[in-house]
Design an enzyme around this catalytic site. Structure first.
Site, PDB file in Angstrom:
ATOM      1  N   ARG A  78       0.824  -1.212   0.000  1.00 54.96           N
ATOM      2  CA  ARG A  78       0.000   0.000   0.000  1.00 54.96           C
ATOM      3  C   ARG A  78       0.857   1.259   0.000  1.00 54.96           C
ATOM      4  O   ARG A  78       0.551   2.222  -0.695  1.00 54.96           O
ATOM      5  CB  ARG A  78      -0.959   0.013   1.197  1.00 54.96           C
ATOM      6  CG  ARG A  78      -2.048  -1.034   1.085  1.00 54.96           C
ATOM      7  CD  ARG A  78      -2.889  -1.088   2.325  1.00 54.96           C
ATOM      8  NE  ARG A  78      -2.046  -1.437   3.472  1.00 54.96           N
ATOM      9  CZ  ARG A  78      -2.351  -1.187   4.739  1.00 54.96           C
ATOM     10  NH1 ARG A  78      -3.485  -0.584   5.033  1.00 54.96           N
ATOM     11  NH2 ARG A  78      -1.551  -1.548   5.705  1.00 54.96           N
ATOM     12  N   ASN A 121      -6.228  -2.816   1.875  1.00 53.78           N
ATOM     13  CA  ASN A 121      -6.184  -4.267   1.950  1.00 53.78           C
ATOM     14  C   ASN A 121      -7.609  -4.803   1.969  1.00 53.78           C
ATOM     15  O   ASN A 121      -8.493  -4.210   2.583  1.00 53.78           O
ATOM     16  CB  ASN A 121      -5.474  -4.728   3.220  1.00 53.78           C
ATOM     17  CG  ASN A 121      -3.973  -4.540   3.164  1.00 53.78           C
ATOM     18  OD1 ASN A 121      -3.392  -4.398   2.101  1.00 53.78           O
ATOM     19  ND2 ASN A 121      -3.344  -4.526   4.324  1.00 53.78           N
TER      20      ASN A 121
END
Length: 90
Positions: free
Chosen positions: A18, A36
């Site tokens: 990320r 996520n």
């Protein structure tokens, strides 16, 4: 302005994926979000000019060093979500 939602599968959680996406998006001038998903994949929602989005997709297919990207499924869209920046969300 174009946009997409991408689902990135593989070893993409717990490897800084990320943060990698956020840095790439900011460098490319892309706005949106990354998060996520419960199944172990990562969702990316992005808006920018088409060239910047293509460059971001190339980055998603590579990922950071500790990741393993098995697939990047992209769904293009023409709707504007109005993102102001690129953020990691929960």
């Amino acid at each position: 302005m174009a946009g997409f939602q991408a689902i990135v599968s593989g070893r993409v959680q717990g490897v800084g994926f990320r943060w990698f996406v956020q840095r790439a998006a900011e460098r490319l001038g892309v706005r949106g979000t990354v998060r996520n998903l419960p199944d172990g994949s990562v969702e990316v929602n992005a808006e920018a000019d088409p060239a910047a989005l293509d460059a971001l997709i190339a980055e998603l297919k590579t990922g950071p060093g500790m990741s393993r990207v098995d697939s990047v499924d992209v769904a293009w869209r023409n709707t504007k979500q109005g993102y102001r920046d690129f953020r990691i969300t929960l």
